[in-house]
Write an enzyme that holds these catalytic residues in place. Sequence first.
Site, PDB file in Angstrom:
ATOM      1  N   ASP A 246       0.856  -1.185   0.000  1.00  0.00           N
ATOM      2  CA  ASP A 246       0.000   0.000   0.000  1.00  0.00           C
ATOM      3  C   ASP A 246       0.892   1.234   0.000  1.00  0.00           C
ATOM      4  O   ASP A 246       1.983   1.221   0.596  1.00  0.00           O
ATOM      5  CB  ASP A 246      -0.926   0.019   1.222  1.00  0.00           C
ATOM      6  N   ASP A 270       7.257  -3.017   0.578  1.00  0.00           N
ATOM      7  CA  ASP A 270       7.278  -1.579   0.341  1.00  0.00           C
ATOM      8  C   ASP A 270       7.299  -1.276  -1.149  1.00  0.00           C
ATOM      9  O   ASP A 270       6.592  -0.390  -1.640  1.00  0.00           O
ATOM     10  CB  ASP A 270       8.500  -0.961   1.035  1.00  0.00           C
ATOM     11  N   CYS A 335     -14.814   0.720  -5.052  1.00  0.00           N
ATOM     12  CA  CYS A 335     -16.071   0.750  -4.291  1.00  0.00           C
ATOM     13  C   CYS A 335     -16.904   1.930  -4.807  1.00  0.00           C
ATOM     14  O   CYS A 335     -17.423   2.731  -4.034  1.00  0.00           O
ATOM     15  CB  CYS A 335     -15.830   0.833  -2.793  1.00  0.00           C
TER      16      CYS A 335
END
Length: 381
Positions: A246, A270, A335
């Site tokens: 992330d 990472d 989403c």
Amino acid sequence: MTPAARIAAAIGVLDEILTGSPAEQALLRWSRASRFAGSGDRAALRDLVFGALRRRDSYAALGGALTGRGLMIGHARAEDLPLDDIFSGQGHGPAPLTPAETAHRASDLPDDLPDWLRPDWQAALGPLAAEVAAAMTDRAPVWLRVNLARTDPPAAIAALAAEGIGTEPSELLPSALRVTANERTVARSAAYRDGLVELQDLSPQLACARLPLSPRMSVLDFCAGGGGKTLAIGARQPDARLTAHDASVARMADLPARAARAGLRVTVADRPKGSFDLVVADVPCSGSGTWRRTPDAKWRLDRRRLDDLVALQAQILDRVAPLVAQGGWLAYMTCSVLTAENGRQVSDFLARRQGFRLVEDRLWTPLSGGDGFFLAILGRE
């Protein structure tokens, strides 16, 4: 706190939100300044505030003003509550209604969508646009995902029931459980603590259930966040080699502990390198599919922010494309229910990237699968 005192508190919190403060921050500030309030008061206040934000414009129309007080008058009228008892000025309740407030009457109520977004909403959802907009004004249900690496749905249902938590399985996916009683105690339950269940909405569970998984495959969850989809994939394919990444490492801080609780191994990277059989990119988006849960985000979104998100999504797709192994899969997720972030984003990617093909795409809405959610599975030749 009395019901009237809770409404007075909601008025103050809503006024703060209407001036630009995020809802969670405003509620947290109120909680810290109101040590007298119990857990029941905090939960009731949250329900009042979020309910008013879901129906902001219609409550403002009913209440006569886009203010905290106007929204709570609108709430009382919508719920047919005794206005004179609540707005009495007694104790810690709000001041009595003015003659103008008493006389106010609303005619047609708005659909609780930002005006600028309505054409996009209509274009994306067509004949379902009004019904989905209405569904977004209701409170979202709580869904759990049964960790199939540790238990099965009947055993999970029994374990939760032993702690007073009622659940029922989805007809679309037996391992997805809708909480029907005592939802606020789930995170404190032994079933949750022992990794039998995880909190996850139905639509991303349905999306993860459609992913093409196979034994020992390497999987990269590129926008992992808290790692919910990483763990859902691991529950379906426990021997998958899972890697999570992330842009904000802090979002993944709890993932190692959650993975251990679920009986899975996850590598946190990472800067992921090499190639993967499956790359999942659940990209930053408008969140238009989750506005039942974060209703203040609906009113903070604007055209410029949406355009910035669309540009970022395209950058992420171009970033992850080389990480997909030959013959592998790229799962693009949002989403959101908006075409600019979903179908158009995928078609633009395919137009500029040779060697990928669309295998399947699917849009869920609150009418069919929990939150609004989009999935496109792309195959690399």
